[in-house]
Each structure stands twice: as structure tokens, then as C-alpha cells.
Design an enzyme around this catalytic site. Structure first.
Site, PDB file in Angstrom:
ATOM      1  N   GLU A 172      44.981  82.841  35.290  1.00  0.00           N
ATOM      2  CA  GLU A 172      44.316  84.119  35.408  1.00  0.00           C
ATOM      3  C   GLU A 172      42.761  84.368  36.174  1.00  0.00           C
ATOM      4  O   GLU A 172      42.812  85.718  36.870  1.00  0.00           O
ATOM      5  CB  GLU A 172      43.623  84.609  33.944  1.00  0.00           C
ATOM      6  CG  GLU A 172      42.202  83.435  33.692  1.00  0.00           C
ATOM      7  CD  GLU A 172      41.730  83.977  32.148  1.00  0.00           C
ATOM      8  OE1 GLU A 172      42.699  83.974  31.262  1.00  0.00           O
ATOM      9  OE2 GLU A 172      41.003  84.125  32.290  1.00  0.00           O
TER      10      GLU A 172
ATOM     11  N   ARG B 162      42.220  79.915  25.854  1.00  0.00           N
ATOM     12  CA  ARG B 162      42.303  79.903  27.026  1.00  0.00           C
ATOM     13  C   ARG B 162      43.845  79.074  27.840  1.00  0.00           C
ATOM     14  O   ARG B 162      44.434  78.790  26.637  1.00  0.00           O
ATOM     15  CB  ARG B 162      41.930  78.167  27.506  1.00  0.00           C
ATOM     16  CG  ARG B 162      40.009  78.195  27.398  1.00  0.00           C
ATOM     17  CD  ARG B 162      39.408  79.544  28.367  1.00  0.00           C
ATOM     18  NE  ARG B 162      37.649  79.540  28.474  1.00  0.00           N
ATOM     19  CZ  ARG B 162      37.295  79.927  27.774  1.00  0.00           C
ATOM     20  NH1 ARG B 162      38.073  81.168  27.551  1.00  0.00           N
ATOM     21  NH2 ARG B 162      35.972  79.423  27.823  1.00  0.00           N
TER      22      ARG B 162
ATOM     23  N   ASP C 139      45.746  86.754  25.395  1.00  0.00           N
ATOM     24  CA  ASP C 139      44.336  87.399  26.179  1.00  0.00           C
ATOM     25  C   ASP C 139      43.955  86.571  27.576  1.00  0.00           C
ATOM     26  O   ASP C 139      43.371  86.863  27.967  1.00  0.00           O
ATOM     27  CB  ASP C 139      43.417  87.743  25.129  1.00  0.00           C
ATOM     28  CG  ASP C 139      42.366  88.696  25.910  1.00  0.00           C
ATOM     29  OD1 ASP C 139      42.132  89.219  26.359  1.00  0.00           O
ATOM     30  OD2 ASP C 139      40.978  87.500  25.752  1.00  0.00           O
TER      31      ASP C 139
ATOM     32  N   HIS D 266      41.665  89.031  29.734  1.00  0.00           N
ATOM     33  CA  HIS D 266      40.299  88.344  29.119  1.00  0.00           C
ATOM     34  C   HIS D 266      38.945  88.700  28.068  1.00  0.00           C
ATOM     35  O   HIS D 266      38.231  89.173  28.203  1.00  0.00           O
ATOM     36  CB  HIS D 266      39.646  87.399  29.994  1.00  0.00           C
ATOM     37  CG  HIS D 266      39.022  85.929  29.407  1.00  0.00           C
ATOM     38  ND1 HIS D 266      39.695  84.493  29.809  1.00  0.00           N
ATOM     39  CD2 HIS D 266      38.317  86.136  28.483  1.00  0.00           C
ATOM     40  CE1 HIS D 266      38.630  84.041  29.433  1.00  0.00           C
ATOM     41  NE2 HIS D 266      38.517  84.500  28.477  1.00  0.00           N
TER      42      HIS D 266
END
Ligand code: NAD
Length: 329
Positions: free
Chosen positions: A263, A234, A258, A295
Site C-alpha cells: 500500500e 496490516r 482497509d 487505510h
């Protein structure tokens, strides 16, 4: 018929859920919008909402959902940090705790290999018919020390992969899995020690108040020069301002992300024709040793099948019996 308001829908969600819904016959309405205080009213007249990682279910949203008589929030992901569990009222929450730890662990590995061996740079170069090796020097993973934060399903899958490279694994977790430590051959250490000794650090713990900004100025200062940091968990595990400061000093060897703190307005969307930009994200993207994916770690066909099948079953369980093995309490 159970009516479901499905938020933050992408084409692949519709494709996989429509297939599994043939066995359940839910009346699903797919909304492109994310669930938040502005969009919550779309849930009026439904029995359940189905959400993903960047929908925001805070106190305000929960008050509205309770007012509309929503009985269930079905998360189609493992993490539930975006739901305010203290203010659920009459609403139950279910999630998909395990859909494919391999998907995420393999993506973390892909980021690590890509960063270390500069594949992203050589790909661009070779496209331009530039076959020079300048600036592409990497190092052997063999014999390096990998620090894994969080030894749950994904952390353990990542450790198994890393073992195949002949690395030494040290790990930090609030709840030690001694059996796994013996079987997979890794050692638990305190977080400080993990930071000091690791050549590579990969984050696989959930986002909680304790883990928020676990990578910050202090922990970064403890790390070895040229450390590689991978975050497929996260975004808020890393304090981006502090990471950028550390990157600017040249201390960090590479970063594979990622996930990113802010985000939600950008990831999983095509923003290429928009003028909206996030300063820190743009800075990170511009750095030569940072590789960012959107993500994407969960995104394998195996994972999408399991997410759709388990979410459909979670909803069936709650409406049939009021309980579900995947309920978040
Ligand atoms: P898991 O519950 O199986 O494992 C999490 C581990 O973290 C557990 O061993 C737990 O004890 C440990 N932990 C909890 N609090 C901690 C703390 N304060 N410090 C250190 N360790 C702590 O979860 P998982 O399936 O392995 O998933 C891990 C995380 O990966 C999820 O919470 C989610 O945020 C993230 N995730 C990301 C993607 C993606 O696509 N990028 C996909 C799935 C999951």
C-alpha cells in the site's frame, strides 16, 4: 526549543497538530515525503522525527538518524512494525497505543455490511437510475459465526459490535483474555478451527513475523465456501497472491480491505492521474466482491484529536524525563 521533522504530512495532520502544539511550542517542520533511506537526510538538524504507518525506518535509516543526533522517533499510530527495533542505537521510540479502537472496529463493521449487502453496487446502480435487485442478495449476520483474530483493544470493540448483531464469536489470540471472553461472551479456539468454522473472519492482530501471511494458501483452503474476510489491521497479514488465487476460484464470498501488502506507494495519495499501477491491487479492485478503502479505518475526528494530543505529550515526556508510558521497547 525541540525541533521535530514531521514526515508523510497530510493537511489534516497539520490542522490537528498545530492546534495541540499551542500548548507545547515545538518547532515542527512538515514534510510531505515519507521517511525512508532517500529522504532521511531531511532529518538533519532536528531532535525528533514524527512518522506514520508507511514510513520505513530500517537499519539504513536508523544509522543515518543516529548520525544526525535524532533522539526520538514519535509514531503517530499504534503499530510499530515499520521500525527496526533491533537497530535503534541511541534513539527512543514512542507510539499512540490507543487512540480510538472504535474508529477501526466501526470501519471493519462498515466494510462487512457493505460487502455482505452489496451497498457499493447498489449505490452505483441507483445513481444510474437502475433499481434492480439482481446480484444484490446478502445474508443475515444473525446466528452467523464470526472469527476474530486478535482480541486486543480493536478486536474487543469489534466483538462488542458483532454481539449486537446476534452473532456467535470465536477468537484466536496468542495471549487469551479470559475475563473478556466471559464478559463479552466469546470462545477462544485454535487458528485452524477459527478458519474452518467462521462465516466471517476479521483480522485485528499486529503484524509480526508470526502473523505475516497468516492468511495464505493453507489457511484459505481450510475456510468455508463463501467466507467473508475483513482486514483493517496490516496488509502483510494476507498473502495477496494466495488471496487472488482463492478469489478466482469463486470460493470467497467477499473481501473488505482497509490495508494492502504494497500500500505504501499508493494509499493515502491521489494517484488518479498517474499511470503508476500495482498489478495485484488493480486485480483486487476489479473483482466484483472486493471492497478496498485506503487505510481509512483510523480516520475519525476523535482519533485524530487523540493522536495529536498523545504524540505531543509523548515527545514532552521523553525530552523531560527520558521515559514515557508509551515507549516501545
Ligand atoms: P492491541 O495490542 O490492543 O491488540 C492486539 C492483539 O493481537 C493482542 O491481544 C495480542 O495478544 C494479539 N496478538 C499478538 N500476536 C498475535 C499472534 N501471533 N496471533 C494472534 N494474536 C496476536 O492492538 P489494537 O489496538 O487492537 O490494534 C490491532 C492492530 O490494528 C494494530 O497492530 C494495527 O496493525 C492495526 N491498526 C490499524 C488501523 C487502521 O487504520 N487500519 C488503525 C489502528 C490499528
Amino acid at each position: 526549543m525541540i525541533k521535530i521533522a514531521f514526515f508523510d504530512t497530510k493537511d489534516y495532520d497539520t490542522e490537528f497538530f498545530e492546534e495541540y502544539n499551542k500548548n507545547y511550542n515545538y518547532e515542527i517542520t512538515y514534510f510531505e515525503s515519507k521517511l525512508n533511506a532517500e529522504t532521511a537526510q531531511l532529518a538533519k538538524g532536528f531532535d525528533a522525527v514524527c512518522i506514520f504507518v508507511n514510513d520505513v525506518v530500517d537499519k539504513t535509516v536508523l544509522e543515518k538518524l543516529n548520525e544526525y543526533g535524532i533522539k526520538l522517533i514519535a509514531l503517530r499510530c499504534a503499530g510499530f512494525n515499520n521500525v527496526d527495533l533491533e537497530n535503534l542505537g541511541n534513539i527512543k521510540v514512542v507510539r499512540v497505543p490507543q487512540y480510538s479502537p472504535y474508529a477501526v472496529a466501526e470501519h471493519a463493521t462498515a466494510l462487512l455490511l457493505n460487502i455482505n449487502r452489496k451497498i457499493y453496487k447498489s449505490y452505483q446502480r441507483v445513481k444510474k437510475y437502475n433499481f434492480s435487485l439482481d446480484g444484490l442478495l446478502g445474508f443475515d449476520l444473525h446466528n452467523k459465526t464470526i472469527g476474530v483474530v486478535g482480541t486486543g483493544r480493536i478486536g474487543k470493540a469489534f466483538i462488542e459490535i458483532m454481539k449486537g448483531f446476534g452473532t456467535k464469536i470465536i477468537a484466536y489470540d496468542l495471549f487469551k483474555d479470559e475475563k473478556a471472553s466471559q464478559e463479552l461472551g466469546f470462545e477462544y479456539v485454535e487458528f485452524d478451527e477459527l478458519c474452518q468454522k467462521s462465516d466471517i473472519i476479521s483480522l485485528h492482530c499486529p503484524l509480526t513475523p508470526e502473523t505475516t501471511h497468516i492468511i495464505n494458501k493453507n489457511s484459505l483452503s481450510e475456510m468455508k465456501p463463501n467466507v467473508i474476510i475483513i482486514n483493517c489491521s496490516r496488509g502483510n497479514l494476507i498473502c495477496t497472491d494466495d488471496l487472488i488465487d482463492a478469489l478466482s476460484t469463486g470460493k470467497i464470498g467477499g473481501v473488505g480491505l482497509d490495508v494492502y501488502e504494497n500500500e505504501s506507494d499508493f494509499f493515502l495519495k491521489d494517484m488518479s492521474n498517474s499511470y503508476e499501477r500495482d498489478k495485484n491491487l488493480s486485480l483486487l479492485i476489479s473483482m466484483p466482491n472486493v471492497l478496498i478503502t485506503s487505510h481509512q479505518a483510523f480516520f475519525t475526528s476523535e482519533a485524530l484529536n487523540k493522536i495529536a494530543s498523545d504524540t505531543c505529550q509523548n515527545i514532552a515526556d521523553i525530552f523531560a524525563s527520558g521515559t514515557c508510558i508509551n515507549e516501545v521497547k
